[in-house]
Design a protein around this motif. Structure first.
Motif, PDB file in Angstrom:
ATOM      1  N   LEU A   4     -37.021  34.368 -11.368  1.00 60.99           N
ATOM      2  CA  LEU A   4     -36.919  32.803 -10.546  1.00 60.99           C
ATOM      3  C   LEU A   4     -35.134  33.015 -11.258  1.00 60.99           C
ATOM      4  CD1 LEU A   4     -37.695  30.068 -10.521  1.00 60.99           C
ATOM      5  CD2 LEU A   4     -38.774  30.295 -12.867  1.00 60.99           C
ATOM      6  N   VAL A   5     -34.540  32.642 -10.948  1.00 61.66           N
ATOM      7  CA  VAL A   5     -33.626  31.769 -10.767  1.00 61.66           C
ATOM      8  C   VAL A   5     -33.470  30.610 -11.601  1.00 61.66           C
ATOM      9  CG1 VAL A   5     -31.019  32.022 -10.599  1.00 61.66           C
ATOM     10  CG2 VAL A   5     -32.360  33.360  -9.546  1.00 61.66           C
ATOM     11  N   VAL A   6     -32.941  29.848 -12.276  1.00 67.69           N
ATOM     12  CA  VAL A   6     -33.216  28.541 -13.224  1.00 67.69           C
ATOM     13  C   VAL A   6     -31.339  28.129 -13.626  1.00 67.69           C
ATOM     14  CG1 VAL A   6     -33.599  27.044 -14.739  1.00 67.69           C
ATOM     15  CG2 VAL A   6     -35.389  29.029 -14.090  1.00 67.69           C
ATOM     16  N   TRP A   7     -31.050  27.229 -12.578  1.00 71.11           N
ATOM     17  CA  TRP A   7     -28.861  26.721 -13.214  1.00 71.11           C
ATOM     18  C   TRP A   7     -29.452  25.170 -14.163  1.00 71.11           C
ATOM     19  CZ3 TRP A   7     -26.212  22.810 -12.133  1.00 71.11           C
ATOM     20  CH2 TRP A   7     -25.282  22.791 -12.379  1.00 71.11           C
ATOM     21  N   GLY A   8     -28.366  24.997 -15.413  1.00 66.98           N
ATOM     22  CA  GLY A   8     -28.460  23.914 -15.599  1.00 66.98           C
ATOM     23  C   GLY A   8     -28.236  23.450 -16.256  1.00 66.98           C
ATOM     24  N   GLY A   9     -27.558  22.452 -17.875  1.00 67.35           N
ATOM     25  CA  GLY A   9     -27.136  22.543 -18.971  1.00 67.35           C
ATOM     26  C   GLY A   9     -28.057  22.060 -19.438  1.00 67.35           C
ATOM     27  N   GLU A  10     -26.976  21.637 -20.744  1.00 64.44           N
ATOM     28  CA  GLU A  10     -28.568  20.660 -21.054  1.00 64.44           C
ATOM     29  C   GLU A  10     -28.705  18.979 -21.586  1.00 64.44           C
ATOM     30  OE1 GLU A  10     -24.732  20.900 -24.067  1.00 64.44           O
ATOM     31  OE2 GLU A  10     -25.050  22.329 -22.697  1.00 64.44           O
ATOM     32  N   PHE A  11     -27.751  18.509 -20.433  1.00 65.90           N
ATOM     33  CA  PHE A  11     -27.862  17.510 -19.437  1.00 65.90           C
ATOM     34  C   PHE A  11     -27.406  17.039 -18.574  1.00 65.90           C
ATOM     35  CE2 PHE A  11     -26.033  16.366 -24.593  1.00 65.90           C
ATOM     36  CZ  PHE A  11     -24.850  16.648 -23.746  1.00 65.90           C
ATOM     37  N   GLY A  12     -27.312  15.889 -17.774  1.00 65.10           N
ATOM     38  CA  GLY A  12     -25.585  15.801 -17.252  1.00 65.10           C
ATOM     39  C   GLY A  12     -25.115  14.570 -17.805  1.00 65.10           C
ATOM     40  N   ARG A  13     -23.955  13.756 -16.854  1.00 67.34           N
ATOM     41  CA  ARG A  13     -23.374  12.910 -17.633  1.00 67.34           C
ATOM     42  C   ARG A  13     -23.463  11.722 -17.126  1.00 67.34           C
ATOM     43  NH1 ARG A  13     -20.887  16.618 -20.842  1.00 67.34           N
ATOM     44  NH2 ARG A  13     -19.375  14.632 -21.244  1.00 67.34           N
ATOM     45  N   THR A  14     -22.611  10.828 -17.720  1.00 69.20           N
ATOM     46  CA  THR A  14     -23.792   9.207 -17.156  1.00 69.20           C
ATOM     47  C   THR A  14     -22.065   8.100 -15.929  1.00 69.20           C
ATOM     48  OG1 THR A  14     -21.100   8.390 -18.116  1.00 69.20           O
ATOM     49  CG2 THR A  14     -23.072   8.501 -19.639  1.00 69.20           C
ATOM     50  N   PRO A  15     -22.522   7.617 -14.845  1.00 67.86           N
ATOM     51  CA  PRO A  15     -21.741   7.833 -13.835  1.00 67.86           C
ATOM     52  C   PRO A  15     -20.225   6.537 -13.508  1.00 67.86           C
ATOM     53  CG  PRO A  15     -23.730   5.985 -13.917  1.00 67.86           C
ATOM     54  CD  PRO A  15     -23.603   7.497 -14.859  1.00 67.86           C
ATOM     55  N   THR A  16     -21.311   6.027 -15.006  1.00 70.90           N
ATOM     56  CA  THR A  16     -19.531   5.210 -16.024  1.00 70.90           C
ATOM     57  C   THR A  16     -18.816   6.188 -16.070  1.00 70.90           C
ATOM     58  OG1 THR A  16     -21.320   5.087 -17.965  1.00 70.90           O
ATOM     59  CG2 THR A  16     -21.668   3.162 -16.270  1.00 70.90           C
ATOM     60  N   CYS A  17     -17.459   5.698 -16.308  1.00 73.20           N
ATOM     61  CA  CYS A  17     -16.424   6.004 -16.925  1.00 73.20           C
ATOM     62  C   CYS A  17     -16.126   5.912 -18.349  1.00 73.20           C
ATOM     63  CB  CYS A  17     -15.515   6.111 -16.006  1.00 73.20           C
ATOM     64  SG  CYS A  17     -14.535   4.009 -16.520  1.00 73.20           S
ATOM     65  N   GLN A  18     -15.543   6.632 -19.154  1.00 73.36           N
ATOM     66  CA  GLN A  18     -14.991   7.286 -19.791  1.00 73.36           C
ATOM     67  C   GLN A  18     -13.683   7.693 -20.014  1.00 73.36           C
ATOM     68  OE1 GLN A  18     -16.661  10.422 -22.732  1.00 73.36           O
ATOM     69  NE2 GLN A  18     -17.111   9.615 -24.147  1.00 73.36           N
ATOM     70  N   GLY A  19     -13.002   6.563 -20.898  1.00 69.80           N
ATOM     71  CA  GLY A  19     -11.645   7.201 -21.221  1.00 69.80           C
ATOM     72  C   GLY A  19     -10.858   6.137 -20.303  1.00 69.80           C
ATOM     73  N   ALA A  20      -9.848   5.208 -20.943  1.00 70.86           N
ATOM     74  CA  ALA A  20      -8.334   4.738 -20.479  1.00 70.86           C
ATOM     75  C   ALA A  20      -8.199   5.028 -18.877  1.00 70.86           C
ATOM     76  CB  ALA A  20      -7.457   4.560 -21.603  1.00 70.86           C
TER      77      ALA A  20
END
Length: 470
Positions: free
Chosen positions: A368-384
């Motif tokens: 069984l191969v499992v891929w991923g991180g601890e969470f995802g990212r927001t569809p909203t932007c960050q930073g100017a």
């Protein structure tokens, strides 16, 4: 005849009575620890397993799902507009308007699943993937979310999932550890992410190197004794173990000492097999090219993936490889385009190489191969500069392959922008329950008695995701 003072007699008696009581308590705890295990404590599956081993590829920092394996056309259309519904009550940092993906998506394979141009090689393996687009967790911080992913708890020290698998199933190769973690990160949970917690220490992961070292340096220290022959070492170890076992008779059940005895034996036996397992020069040039070891950009993670295949084919139950570029990671609050392109370029070819190699060798069906991180990212932007995304545990993507999962499917969904898991939601506890199920272990029965209660990887939650099981 030995003359003892009254004080000495009382001390001896008290110690003796205390030892008897402690022995009884420890014996009861030892028996309780086997609850849920087959009679006699022999590690066996609770039911026929679909997978024998696990390779977990951890992408530290949190890859952006809507930029990789969760295509959102509406997000592209509404780029720059405000999010039309409420953001989570608890956020890691403020974010602005919607940010469309900088990368194009294309449908691949007979399944027709859309994959980002960030992963052209993995995309060609999409018919082998079971992509879970509805993952969700509870913690927006790296430390808590990483611990939750690895151990099922974001606040307490608990055994890691690799330790639970090793505890439940034992080893297929007595000359190698049951759980190996290659170049693990020392941050955000650190050793707790591969530790044994309150399980006996011999079920903890054996680390090879760490994230700050090249995978070329990922070795077991002192695996060879240049001064003493194996015969002489065996004699030394036999004497040491005799002392340890004699001491164990006086103390009664002692999981720490028992684990030390087992670790000494394993360390001795590893001398015969670990060097060969780590010797990648035994692989053909074609195989090394398949993993990208011949290219500077992919060589580091490629070596990790190739080592993982060599370990699972030798019977190691649980192998973790970690991509944790110390400069970039997957944590792009800013510099999203540059950072994700660099990270994806480092892992894309090695991951595809691993999947193809396992499949060609007949290992994918039982791995069984499992891929991923601890969470995802927001569809909203960050930073100017509108070139970053914040942490998002509300909805993200992980995928599995081989080992009894359905191939060429997408399971569950996030909303039209990718913020919240909305359809067939899969919690971290559900993923753990499913991994254990595929390994032939009932997460409700795989328990360990500690501090007066029965613990399990899924705590008091978790359900098997039947929809992804083949």
């Amino acid at each position: 005849m030995i003359n003892l003072s009254r004080r000495k007699q009382l001390q001896s008696c008290c110690a003796g009575f205390g030892s008897l009581a402690l022995y009884s308590l420890l014996a009861e705890e030892s028996r309780a620890a086997m609850k849920g295990m087959p009679q006699g404590g022999t590690p066996l599956p609770h039911f026929p397993a679909k997978a024998k081993r696990v390779i977990f590829m951890f992408m530290k920092g949190g890859p952006s799902h809507m930029d990789t394996f969760d295509y959102k056309p509406q997000l592209q259309k509404d780029d720059g507009k405000p999010l039309p519904f409420d953001k989570p009550r608890v956020q890691f940092a403020p974010t602005g308007d919607l940010l469309g993906s900088p990368w194009k998506f294309k449908k691949y394979g007979q399944s027709g699943i859309a994959v980002s141009e960030l992963f052209p090689n993995v995309a060609e393996c999409v018919d082998d993937l079971c992509i879970i687009n509805s993952m969700h967790g509870s913690n927006p911080a790296h430390g808590g979310a990483s611990m939750k992913l690895h151990t099922g708890s974001d606040v307490f020290v608990r055994p890691s999932m690799g330790a639970w698998v090793s505890y439940g199933l034992g080893t297929e190769n007595e000359n190698l550890p049951g759980f190996i973690t290659i170049c693990p990160t020392l941050a955000h949970g650190g050793t707790q992410n591969w530790g044994s917690g309150f399980l006996p220490a011999n079920f903890a992961g054996t680390p090879l190197g760490n994230a700050s070292l090249s995978s070329e340096e990922a070795r077991v220290k002192y695996v060879k004794n240049a001064r003493l022959s194996l015969e002489t070492q065996r004699m030394q170890l036999d004497l040491t173990q005799e002392f340890n076992r004699e001491f164990l008779k006086t103390t009664g059940p002692d999981s720490t000492l028992d684990a030390r005895i087992k670790s000494f034996e394993l360390a001795f036996r590893m001398q015969t097999e670990m060097p060969a397992a780590l010797d990648l020069s035994q692989e053909t040039a074609k195989t090394q090219q398949q993993y990208g070891i011949d290219q500077e950009k992919t060589a580091d993670f490629g070596r990790q993936c190739l080592m993982a295949r060599r370990f699972v084919e030798r019977g190691v139950r649980f192998v973790q490889v970690t991509h944790s570029n110390t400069e970039v990671q997957w944590d792009q609050h800013g510099g999203l385009k540059k950072g994700h392109e660099q990270n994806a370029a480092e892992v894309d070819k090695p991951i595809a190489g691993l999947l193809r190699d396992l499949k060609a060798r007949g290992l994918l069906d039982e791995t069984l191969v499992v891929w991923g991180g601890e969470f995802g990212r927001t569809p909203t932007c960050q930073g100017a500069t509108r070139d970053g995304r914040d942490h998002n545990p509300e909805g993200f993507t992980m995928w599995m392959a081989g080992g009894g999962v359905k191939a060429g499917i997408q399971y569950g969904a996030t909303d039209e922008y990718g913020y919240y898991a909305t359809e067939n939601k899969v919690h971290i506890h559900d993923m753990h329950a499913t991994i254990l199920h595929l390994m032939g272990l009932d997460h409700l029965r795989l328990t360990y008695r500690h501090a007066g209660r029965d613990f399990r990887l899924t705590d008091v939650a978790g359900k098997v995701v039947d929809g992804i099981i083949a």
